[in-house]
Scaffold this motif. Sequence first.
Motif, mmCIF file in Angstrom:
data_model
loop_
_atom_site.group_PDB
_atom_site.id
_atom_site.type_symbol
_atom_site.label_atom_id
_atom_site.label_comp_id
_atom_site.label_asym_id
_atom_site.label_seq_id
_atom_site.Cartn_x
_atom_site.Cartn_y
_atom_site.Cartn_z
ATOM 1 N N ALA A 72 -19.501 76.540 -81.107
ATOM 2 C CA ALA A 72 -19.263 76.762 -79.681
ATOM 3 C C ALA A 72 -17.949 76.098 -79.304
ATOM 4 N N ARG A 73 -17.017 76.889 -78.813
ATOM 5 C CA ARG A 73 -15.709 76.372 -78.424
ATOM 6 C C ARG A 73 -15.695 76.127 -76.912
ATOM 7 N N VAL A 74 -15.727 74.856 -76.575
ATOM 8 C CA VAL A 74 -15.793 74.441 -75.177
ATOM 9 C C VAL A 74 -14.387 74.138 -74.686
ATOM 10 N N GLU A 75 -13.992 74.814 -73.632
ATOM 11 C CA GLU A 75 -12.703 74.565 -73.002
ATOM 12 C C GLU A 75 -12.949 74.090 -71.582
ATOM 13 N N LEU A 76 -12.499 72.889 -71.286
ATOM 14 C CA LEU A 76 -12.654 72.336 -69.945
ATOM 15 C C LEU A 76 -11.285 72.052 -69.348
ATOM 16 N N ASN A 77 -11.150 72.357 -68.090
ATOM 17 C CA ASN A 77 -9.947 71.961 -67.367
ATOM 18 C C ASN A 77 -10.196 70.562 -66.818
ATOM 19 N N ALA A 78 -9.832 69.566 -67.622
ATOM 20 C CA ALA A 78 -10.120 68.175 -67.269
ATOM 21 C C ALA A 78 -9.195 67.273 -68.059
ATOM 22 N N SER A 79 -9.010 66.058 -67.547
ATOM 23 C CA SER A 79 -8.182 65.085 -68.245
ATOM 24 C C SER A 79 -8.929 64.506 -69.430
ATOM 25 N N MET A 80 -8.191 64.094 -70.454
ATOM 26 C CA MET A 80 -8.781 63.501 -71.643
ATOM 27 C C MET A 80 -9.331 62.109 -71.309
ATOM 28 N N PRO A 81 -10.598 61.813 -71.676
ATOM 29 C CA PRO A 81 -11.135 60.463 -71.442
ATOM 30 C C PRO A 81 -10.252 59.420 -72.105
ATOM 31 N N PRO A 82 -10.005 58.285 -71.439
ATOM 32 C CA PRO A 82 -9.024 57.322 -71.941
ATOM 33 C C PRO A 82 -9.467 56.510 -73.144
ATOM 34 N N SER A 83 -10.783 56.325 -73.336
ATOM 35 C CA SER A 83 -11.258 55.450 -74.400
ATOM 36 C C SER A 83 -12.014 56.242 -75.458
ATOM 37 N N GLU A 84 -12.078 55.664 -76.652
ATOM 38 C CA GLU A 84 -12.811 56.291 -77.749
ATOM 39 C C GLU A 84 -14.297 56.397 -77.408
ATOM 40 N N SER A 85 -14.863 55.358 -76.779
ATOM 41 C CA SER A 85 -16.284 55.398 -76.445
ATOM 42 C C SER A 85 -16.576 56.496 -75.431
ATOM 43 N N ALA A 86 -15.675 56.717 -74.483
ATOM 44 C CA ALA A 86 -15.873 57.784 -73.496
ATOM 45 C C ALA A 86 -15.795 59.151 -74.158
ATOM 46 N N ARG A 87 -14.898 59.303 -75.116
ATOM 47 C CA ARG A 87 -14.797 60.580 -75.836
ATOM 48 C C ARG A 87 -16.038 60.813 -76.690
ATOM 49 N N GLU A 88 -16.538 59.749 -77.311
ATOM 50 C CA GLU A 88 -17.758 59.874 -78.099
ATOM 51 C C GLU A 88 -18.942 60.290 -77.215
ATOM 52 N N SER A 89 -19.060 59.687 -76.041
ATOM 53 C CA SER A 89 -20.154 60.046 -75.137
ATOM 54 C C SER A 89 -20.057 61.501 -74.694
ATOM 55 N N LEU A 90 -18.824 61.959 -74.435
ATOM 56 C CA LEU A 90 -18.631 63.352 -74.023
ATOM 57 C C LEU A 90 -19.029 64.305 -75.145
ATOM 58 N N GLN A 91 -18.574 64.029 -76.358
ATOM 59 C CA GLN A 91 -18.927 64.887 -77.486
ATOM 60 C C GLN A 91 -20.436 64.859 -77.742
ATOM 61 N N TRP A 92 -21.032 63.696 -77.600
ATOM 62 C CA TRP A 92 -22.481 63.535 -77.804
ATOM 63 C C TRP A 92 -23.258 64.373 -76.796
ATOM 64 N N GLU A 93 -22.882 64.256 -75.531
ATOM 65 C CA GLU A 93 -23.544 65.014 -74.458
ATOM 66 C C GLU A 93 -23.422 66.519 -74.700
ATOM 67 N N LEU A 94 -22.219 66.980 -75.034
ATOM 68 C CA LEU A 94 -22.002 68.414 -75.236
ATOM 69 C C LEU A 94 -22.720 68.926 -76.478
ATOM 70 N N THR A 95 -22.657 68.164 -77.560
ATOM 71 C CA THR A 95 -23.263 68.617 -78.816
ATOM 72 C C THR A 95 -24.782 68.678 -78.697
ATOM 73 N N ARG A 96 -25.394 67.626 -78.164
ATOM 74 C CA ARG A 96 -26.855 67.593 -78.049
ATOM 75 C C ARG A 96 -27.353 68.716 -77.132
ATOM 76 N N THR A 97 -26.601 68.998 -76.087
ATOM 77 C CA THR A 97 -27.034 70.024 -75.136
ATOM 78 C C THR A 97 -26.824 71.421 -75.687
ATOM 79 N N LEU A 98 -25.622 71.725 -76.176
ATOM 80 C CA LEU A 98 -25.304 73.104 -76.543
ATOM 81 C C LEU A 98 -25.957 73.553 -77.843
ATOM 82 N N THR A 99 -26.273 72.634 -78.738
ATOM 83 C CA THR A 99 -26.914 73.045 -79.991
ATOM 84 C C THR A 99 -28.371 73.449 -79.789
ATOM 85 N N GLN A 100 -28.878 73.392 -78.570
ATOM 86 C CA GLN A 100 -30.189 73.976 -78.293
ATOM 87 C C GLN A 100 -30.139 75.499 -78.327
ATOM 88 N N ALA A 101 -28.958 76.076 -78.118
ATOM 89 C CA ALA A 101 -28.799 77.523 -78.231
ATOM 90 C C ALA A 101 -28.916 77.910 -79.698
#
Length: 548
Positions: A242-271
């Motif tokens: 699943a290729r997710v494209e968001l019009n949004a700024s890049m999270p500034p920290s590694e932990s914030a990016r990890e949380s974003l990827q975690w949220e998206l992956t756990r949610t979208l892989t239910q499809a």
Amino acid sequence: MRRHLALIACAALALAGCASLPTSSPPAPFDVSARDGSGVQFSAEGPSDGSDAATLVSDFLLACAAGPQDDYATARLFLTAASARSWQPETEILVYDTDTAPAVSATSENASRSEVTVSVLGVASIDQAGVLTRSNGATVTRTFTLVREDGQWRIDAPENMILISRAALTASYTLANLYFPSTDGTELVADPRWYPSRRLASHLLAGLVNGPRADLDPVVANAIPAGATLPSHGVEVSDGVARVELNASMPPSESARESLQWELTRTLTQAADVSQVSVSLTGEVMEVAALPTPPSYSLDTLVGAGSSGVGIISSSGVAPRASATDALNPTASPVDSSLVAWSGADGVYAERAGTAVAFVPGQAPLGPSIDRYGWVWGPATSASTLSVGGGADGAFDVAIESESAGEIRAVRVSPDGSRALVVRGSTPSAWVGVIERGPGGRPQAVRSLEQVFLDGAVIDASWTTSTGFAVAVRGGSGEDDQLVTMTLGGLPSSLPLPIRVSSMSAGASSASVVIVGTDDAGRKQVLVRSGALWQNVVVDVSSARYAG
């Protein structure tokens, strides 16, 4: 001729194929294409020429059931031209009982105008955000106004809603979870929603961008940056990615990016068609080294209490955890089986590896609950407070809303620690609320309680997952006690229990259940469910519960 709802299936081909199945051959791999992970699909035909008003409305209801497959294009053919352009069908979905057909009747009619009433046995309603609210089973009535357009009856200015059966809902929609990081960032908290199975990944992403329901605001934080928007094409899925494209700024920290990827992956892989998620923000691909590791839960840990004390039950016997011989309704931590708690004569006790860690005075007849942070939820101290222990400062009170619902009999905490299942009242009922916590996961309050509508008095309740739970319910005189299972945001199912139950607990699924009670002869029984069968616990215990 009445139009019909056609189930698109391959049953005839499957039957024909049986005649030529080979009797033997070496195994060989094969591929099956699955479109959109949508499962069963329905289709419907448009209105028939010359349909009377009642027939047109009946056929319109069938077209609404097929609506998620064609974006309600067929259903709009039953409306006037102006209404077809303005109608927003998924603003509200009214779900009715599959076993009862809608009662459709024309209540008034003249040459140019007619009113048709539809009555159904309501089961639930779903709002435009996909949030389901169960009803109490009352009859729901809606009136449709029809006018003549080009000589044919057409529905004029209908409500922004659809009526569909429970069977049609489960065939065309999916109950899935939006996942948002907990405020401490250690777990993902589920927010259940109903979305059309077709293009499920796109619906899930839109739900994440819109954010969690309001009652979860104190316990979660959306990792998607505020103000993010979606491209019009939604989520593109190719070869399981699943290729997710968001019009949004890049999270500034590694932990914030990890949380974003975690949220998206756990949610979208239910499809069903998504196994990986690639994320880009305003055209920049987001790289993440690894996803956070969530807690591991052992909900199938069965804890027993008897004359030998408290211990963990297995097929080989009991592994001792505490020597208390007056213990009842024991349980264990969902993440650490060395931490156990039970009800004693004067309060709730807890030990870790044989060392006392908590004492909470008061009566907890259905036993305590231990959350993943190690807090022990014990007896009620009033109709709006429960005593909790496990910290260095001893027991303290946690506020629980809805005092008017009656005395608190028991509180069960979900494995992820985000929700509480509360049994309360003189005729006990079940309620679900969110748990607000402070530093160290210290519980502060249980808020936003919603009643779980059940047909009977609640005996006991237990979580099976962070969104699923089981409830033992007693109906009228002479009726078997029932085991009701359901998920948050879902619809219940039930089965009879073999004894008159006094307590119940579930493991990691509704197939792992232990019940304590008496049989028809008045003998005490401790039974464990094994598949479809109930068997006596293999060891001599007077009560037992699963972890949590």
